[in-house]
Motif scaffolding. Structure first.
Motif, PDB file in Angstrom:
ATOM      1  N   HIS A 225       0.836  -1.199   0.000  1.00  0.00           N
ATOM      2  CA  HIS A 225       0.000   0.000   0.000  1.00  0.00           C
ATOM      3  C   HIS A 225       0.874   1.254   0.000  1.00  0.00           C
ATOM      4  O   HIS A 225       1.865   1.342   0.730  1.00  0.00           O
ATOM      5  CB  HIS A 225      -0.909   0.005   1.231  1.00  0.00           C
ATOM      6  N   ARG A 226       0.480   2.220  -0.808  1.00  0.00           N
ATOM      7  CA  ARG A 226       1.264   3.444  -0.922  1.00  0.00           C
ATOM      8  C   ARG A 226       0.386   4.569  -1.453  1.00  0.00           C
ATOM      9  O   ARG A 226      -0.707   4.332  -1.964  1.00  0.00           O
ATOM     10  CB  ARG A 226       2.447   3.237  -1.872  1.00  0.00           C
ATOM     11  N   TYR A 227       0.895   5.777  -1.309  1.00  0.00           N
ATOM     12  CA  TYR A 227       0.289   6.937  -1.950  1.00  0.00           C
ATOM     13  C   TYR A 227       1.249   7.445  -3.016  1.00  0.00           C
ATOM     14  O   TYR A 227       2.459   7.482  -2.786  1.00  0.00           O
ATOM     15  CB  TYR A 227       0.011   8.047  -0.933  1.00  0.00           C
ATOM     16  N   GLU A 228       0.701   7.804  -4.159  1.00  0.00           N
ATOM     17  CA  GLU A 228       1.514   8.346  -5.233  1.00  0.00           C
ATOM     18  C   GLU A 228       1.164   9.814  -5.435  1.00  0.00           C
ATOM     19  O   GLU A 228      -0.015  10.168  -5.568  1.00  0.00           O
ATOM     20  CB  GLU A 228       1.288   7.562  -6.528  1.00  0.00           C
ATOM     21  N   ILE A 229       2.184  10.649  -5.418  1.00  0.00           N
ATOM     22  CA  ILE A 229       2.023  12.093  -5.608  1.00  0.00           C
ATOM     23  C   ILE A 229       2.703  12.477  -6.920  1.00  0.00           C
ATOM     24  O   ILE A 229       3.904  12.252  -7.089  1.00  0.00           O
ATOM     25  CB  ILE A 229       2.651  12.885  -4.449  1.00  0.00           C
ATOM     26  N   GLY A 230       1.930  13.033  -7.830  1.00  0.00           N
ATOM     27  CA  GLY A 230       2.498  13.515  -9.088  1.00  0.00           C
ATOM     28  C   GLY A 230       2.622  15.024  -9.050  1.00  0.00           C
ATOM     29  O   GLY A 230       1.666  15.728  -8.687  1.00  0.00           O
ATOM     30  N   ALA A 231       3.798  15.553  -9.382  1.00  0.00           N
ATOM     31  CA  ALA A 231       4.022  16.997  -9.328  1.00  0.00           C
ATOM     32  C   ALA A 231       4.950  17.437 -10.444  1.00  0.00           C
ATOM     33  O   ALA A 231       5.902  16.732 -10.794  1.00  0.00           O
ATOM     34  CB  ALA A 231       4.606  17.391  -7.969  1.00  0.00           C
ATOM     35  N   SER A 232       4.677  18.609 -10.994  1.00  0.00           N
ATOM     36  CA  SER A 232       5.565  19.206 -11.987  1.00  0.00           C
ATOM     37  C   SER A 232       6.417  20.267 -11.295  1.00  0.00           C
ATOM     38  O   SER A 232       5.935  20.992 -10.420  1.00  0.00           O
ATOM     39  CB  SER A 232       4.764  19.838 -13.125  1.00  0.00           C
ATOM     40  N   GLU A 252       3.350   9.452 -19.190  1.00  0.00           N
ATOM     41  CA  GLU A 252       2.194  10.023 -19.861  1.00  0.00           C
ATOM     42  C   GLU A 252       2.092  11.535 -19.663  1.00  0.00           C
ATOM     43  O   GLU A 252       1.261  12.182 -20.313  1.00  0.00           O
ATOM     44  CB  GLU A 252       0.910   9.350 -19.352  1.00  0.00           C
ATOM     45  N   ARG A 253       2.905  12.073 -18.759  1.00  0.00           N
ATOM     46  CA  ARG A 253       2.834  13.511 -18.484  1.00  0.00           C
ATOM     47  C   ARG A 253       4.253  14.081 -18.446  1.00  0.00           C
ATOM     48  O   ARG A 253       4.933  13.998 -17.432  1.00  0.00           O
ATOM     49  CB  ARG A 253       2.134  13.775 -17.153  1.00  0.00           C
ATOM     50  N   PRO A 254       4.712  14.652 -19.542  1.00  0.00           N
ATOM     51  CA  PRO A 254       6.067  15.227 -19.582  1.00  0.00           C
ATOM     52  C   PRO A 254       6.239  16.294 -18.498  1.00  0.00           C
ATOM     53  O   PRO A 254       5.372  17.137 -18.279  1.00  0.00           O
ATOM     54  CB  PRO A 254       6.142  15.836 -20.984  1.00  0.00           C
ATOM     55  N   GLY A 255       7.372  16.225 -17.844  1.00  0.00           N
ATOM     56  CA  GLY A 255       7.683  17.201 -16.817  1.00  0.00           C
ATOM     57  C   GLY A 255       7.129  16.890 -15.445  1.00  0.00           C
ATOM     58  O   GLY A 255       7.381  17.619 -14.479  1.00  0.00           O
ATOM     59  N   VAL A 256       6.373  15.792 -15.332  1.00  0.00           N
ATOM     60  CA  VAL A 256       5.775  15.409 -14.047  1.00  0.00           C
ATOM     61  C   VAL A 256       6.581  14.274 -13.427  1.00  0.00           C
ATOM     62  O   VAL A 256       6.888  13.279 -14.098  1.00  0.00           O
ATOM     63  CB  VAL A 256       4.303  14.982 -14.220  1.00  0.00           C
ATOM     64  N   LEU A 257       6.925  14.422 -12.154  1.00  0.00           N
ATOM     65  CA  LEU A 257       7.587  13.361 -11.394  1.00  0.00           C
ATOM     66  C   LEU A 257       6.583  12.747 -10.424  1.00  0.00           C
ATOM     67  O   LEU A 257       5.753  13.446  -9.847  1.00  0.00           O
ATOM     68  CB  LEU A 257       8.783  13.919 -10.614  1.00  0.00           C
ATOM     69  N   THR A 258       6.673  11.417 -10.250  1.00  0.00           N
ATOM     70  CA  THR A 258       5.794  10.709  -9.319  1.00  0.00           C
ATOM     71  C   THR A 258       6.608  10.227  -8.130  1.00  0.00           C
ATOM     72  O   THR A 258       7.638   9.561  -8.290  1.00  0.00           O
ATOM     73  CB  THR A 258       5.121   9.515 -10.002  1.00  0.00           C
ATOM     74  N   TYR A 259       6.129  10.565  -6.937  1.00  0.00           N
ATOM     75  CA  TYR A 259       6.770  10.152  -5.686  1.00  0.00           C
ATOM     76  C   TYR A 259       5.868   9.113  -5.008  1.00  0.00           C
ATOM     77  O   TYR A 259       4.707   9.386  -4.722  1.00  0.00           O
ATOM     78  CB  TYR A 259       6.976  11.352  -4.757  1.00  0.00           C
ATOM     79  N   SER A 260       6.394   7.911  -4.781  1.00  0.00           N
ATOM     80  CA  SER A 260       5.632   6.836  -4.146  1.00  0.00           C
ATOM     81  C   SER A 260       5.992   6.756  -2.678  1.00  0.00           C
ATOM     82  O   SER A 260       7.126   6.417  -2.320  1.00  0.00           O
ATOM     83  CB  SER A 260       5.921   5.489  -4.836  1.00  0.00           C
ATOM     84  N   VAL A 261       5.015   7.051  -1.822  1.00  0.00           N
ATOM     85  CA  VAL A 261       5.235   7.065  -0.375  1.00  0.00           C
ATOM     86  C   VAL A 261       4.621   5.808   0.218  1.00  0.00           C
ATOM     87  O   VAL A 261       3.398   5.617   0.153  1.00  0.00           O
ATOM     88  CB  VAL A 261       4.602   8.319   0.267  1.00  0.00           C
ATOM     89  N   PRO A 262       5.431   4.900   0.795  1.00  0.00           N
ATOM     90  CA  PRO A 262       4.904   3.642   1.322  1.00  0.00           C
ATOM     91  C   PRO A 262       4.115   3.846   2.620  1.00  0.00           C
ATOM     92  O   PRO A 262       4.637   3.691   3.724  1.00  0.00           O
ATOM     93  CB  PRO A 262       6.164   2.801   1.557  1.00  0.00           C
TER      94      PRO A 262
END
Length: 320
Positions: A225-232, A252-262
């Protein structure tokens, strides 16, 4: 109450082939239960033991409250095997009626029951056509109706959506949910894991004749289980409650990084979101995630060289 409560089920063929090696299975009344495993895992043998088609080498427990191996419970069980063969000269209506007669359903009651079930499975307008004219999906619908004609408490379905198109699969899923709403228990085996994940309350994964995992998908995937945060405009690495988390580019989204927080707690990700905003990053997506049933299945079974994958053998035990 448990519809199926089995422990230490073993089956050895010809004194040396061990199809089952101490399988345990607990299925609560009124739930949809998915039985999963690779080819040769022992699933079919287990189902045949439940249906008294195969005699186990050893087995403890009950099916619908009576000891396993007795035929007393069979009058309250509906069964659709994977490779069913209906008499080709019969119509769909006659097939359902025929199986009702085999189940000793009284004729007057059977007629009304057949018409009701043809309506439920969407085959009333096709009921007078021979099964030779049916598509695979239509035959599956008639098979489900035949499995329900004796008003069973336990319904065992082997690959009910096999060979069925996407629309038909959805309609069969709706039928399974309706069966559950009627208070019946459904034991379903399917290789279409996404289909099972959509309807099953709990699942069991067996491999090489042993139970590897049993419980809800949420329980069995808790560690993922985790939360994913996408941010440019975010940093390459973000400090979270779980420590530094690297940002992964979103394809799928140029310039966006995804951070997966467990974490499974939404409060744990608030500081990370605040930190991103303080840096001038734009948060474009926040969502919960976990591994899928397919991921769980692959991780739980042995690899092609026969070595157990990490974290394979686990079970949550009794149903809640």
């Amino acid at each position: 109450m448990l519809a199926i409560d089995l422990q230490n089920v073993t089956k050895t063929y010809r004194g040396k082939v061990q199809a089952l090696r101490g399988v345990s299975l607990r299925v609560a009344e009124g739930e949809i239960f998915g039985l999963l495993g690779p080819n040769g895992a022992g699933k079919s043998t287990l189902v045949k033991i439940i249906m008294t088609v195969v005699r186990p080498t050893t087995a403890d427990g009950t099916v619908l409250g009576v000891p396993i191996g007795t035929q007393e419970a069979l009058a309250r069980v509906g069964y659709l095997p994977e490779h069913h063969r209906f008499p080709q000269y019969l119509t769909g209506r006659q097939v359902v009626d025929f199986f009702g007669a085999l189940g000793k359903v009284p004729r007057a009651q059977r007629r009304a029951r057949v018409e009701e079930l043809l309506e439920v499975v969407g085959m009333r307008d096709w009921g007078n056509r021979r099964v030779t004219t049916y598509s695979k999906g239509m035959q599956q619908r008639i098979g489900i109706a035949a499995a329900l004609v004796n008003d069973p408490r336990l319904v065992v379905l082997d690959e009910p959506t096999d060979g069925v198109d996407p629309v038909g699969r959805r309609e069969i899923r709706d039928m399974l949910l309706r069966i559950r709403r009627e208070g019946r228990t459904v034991l379903v085996h399917s290789h279409l894991l996404r289909e099972v994940e959509m309807v099953a309350d709990r699942v069991a994964i067996i491999n090489q004749g042993q139970t590897l995992a049993q419980g809800t998908v949420e329980e069995l995937t808790r560690d993922s289980h985790r939360y994913e945060i996408g941010a440019s405009g975010g940093p390459a690495s973000l400090q979270t409650v779980a420590g530094p988390v690297a940002g992964v580019p979103d394809p799928e989204r140029p310039g966006v990084l995804t951070y997966s927080v467990p974490t499974a707690q939404p409060t744990d990700i608030q500081p990370a979101i605040d930190a991103l905003r303080a840096m001038g990053a734009v948060v474009v997506r926040v969502g919960r995630a976990r591994e899928s049933l397919e991921d769980l299945f692959v991780r739980s079974v042995v690899d092609e060289r026969g070595r157990a994958m990490p974290g394979a053998a686990r079970s949550t035990g009794a149903p809640r």
